[in-house]
Design an enzyme around this catalytic site. Structure first.
Site, mmCIF file in Angstrom:
data_model
loop_
_atom_site.group_PDB
_atom_site.id
_atom_site.type_symbol
_atom_site.label_atom_id
_atom_site.label_comp_id
_atom_site.label_asym_id
_atom_site.label_seq_id
_atom_site.Cartn_x
_atom_site.Cartn_y
_atom_site.Cartn_z
ATOM 1 N N HIS A 141 -9.917 -6.046 10.209
ATOM 2 C CA HIS A 141 -10.586 -5.838 8.933
ATOM 3 C C HIS A 141 -11.939 -5.147 9.126
ATOM 4 C CE1 HIS A 141 -7.636 -8.912 7.883
ATOM 5 N NE2 HIS A 141 -7.766 -8.527 6.629
ATOM 6 N N GLU A 183 0.822 -1.216 0.000
ATOM 7 C CA GLU A 183 0.000 0.000 0.000
ATOM 8 C C GLU A 183 0.854 1.264 0.000
ATOM 9 O OE1 GLU A 183 -2.545 -3.307 0.994
ATOM 10 O OE2 GLU A 183 -0.614 -2.662 1.849
#
Length: 327
Positions: A129, A60
């Site tokens: 998550h 990322e």
């Protein structure tokens, strides 16, 4: 008008902007061959090829920095971070580079990039998550933050974001990609500043954004049917800049307010909205603003515990009844 799911509205916006401008490209994990984890880029790899629909490594920080750097020299990237939980890894690129470059260069450089990422609490995805990070992004000067609550907004906001010269973070909720709604067949744009009145009312304002708008609407119907309380629901789809005028206007009509969010309460959207109400609407209030938010704990995996942590329409109804002295 056509009825479509949110993922399809996003895919259509991607396609139109990439067709219009060859400098628009998208990048991220699985956006190409796979068509996106949530199908928002489905079919674009075959149409535009690997140079404009770029499958990236699981890095990322690396690919977000690459996209932001490309925006400095005129490209218009749409960067997808597969889950907002992983955006923590790219914070330096977003906050120290994209958000500050206009100021630090004296206006010589801009970062016209879009960063899209799904977040929120899905079903049993546990602590790593289930992040709700919109409040983190809205606290960063120089970055716009928007969060759609329906397919129409998802399409219009992405279109506007691609054409904006500022970095725009689009927070999408994981549970809403299959949400259906009507979207105009004609091209349109949703302003990156403002809010929408999703339901008109006279007795109390319920402020929400993305999924909490739907909790507020459900609660408003219960309150109308069972208590005779007509709630106005305001959709704060733009979190930065926040629509202070829209907040003032609604509270001035209803004189009571409840802010609904899925995130933990500390330093959150609800805190900011409540501050605006207290600072600018104090003499309009018939009672203190209330907040409905998640419990301040890491998200558990257990479905039963997850339900206990995350608020919903039932909690909004309870908060309103308490505000009216009925709880």
């Amino acid at each position: 008008m056509s009825e479509m799911m949110m993922w399809d509205a996003l895919r259509r916006a991607h396609d139109e902007e990439m067709s219009r401008d060859p400098l628009v490209f998208c990048m991220g994990e699985d956006v190409g061959v796979m068509g996106g984890t949530y199908k928002a880029t489905q079919g674009l790899y075959d149409k535009y090829g690997p140079d404009r629909v770029i499958d990236t490594p699981i890095s990322e920080n690396g690919y977000t920095g690459l996209g932001i750097g490309a925006s400095f020299i005129g490209a218009r990237p749409i960067i997808e971070i597969m889950s907002v939980n992983f955006a923590w890894l790219a914070m330096d690129q977003m906050f120290n580079s994209a958000a500050k470059v206009r100021y630090m260069s004296g206006g010589q450089l801009t970062a016209p990039c879009v960063i899209r990422s799904p977040g929120g609490v899905a079903h049993q995805l546990a602590g790593q998550h289930s992040a709700r990070m919109e409040k983190v992004f809205m606290g960063i000067a120089g970055m716009r933050v928007v969060t759609p609550s329906n397919p129409r907004q998802a399409y219009g906001l992405l279109k506007s974001a691609v054409r904006c010269d500022d970095p725009v973070f689009i927070n999408e909720h994981e549970l809403m990609y299959n949400l259906k709604g009507e979207v105009s067949d004609d091209e349109f744009f949703t302003p990156l500043e403002g809010s929408e009145v999703a339901r008109q009312g006279r007795d109390v304002t319920l402020f929400g954004y993305n999924i909490s708008v739907h909790w507020a609407l459900e609660a408003a119907e219960v309150l109308s049917r069972e208590d005779g309380i007509e709630a106005e629901v305001v959709d704060l789809y733009a979190l930065s800049p926040l629509d202070r005028e829209g907040i003032r206007e609604s509270v001035s009509r209803t004189h009571k307010a409840v802010v609904v969010e899925e995130a933990e309460p500390a330093c959150g959207v609800g805190s900011e909205v409540a501050a605006v109400i207290n600072e600018e609407c104090f003499f309009e209030l018939d009672g203190p603003p209330r907040r409905v938010s998640a419990r301040n704990v890491p998200m558990p995996y257990s479905r039963t515990l997850e339900k206990a942590v995350v608020p919903g329409a039932r909690d909004v109804v309870t908060a309103v009844r308490q505000l009216f002295g009925k709880g």
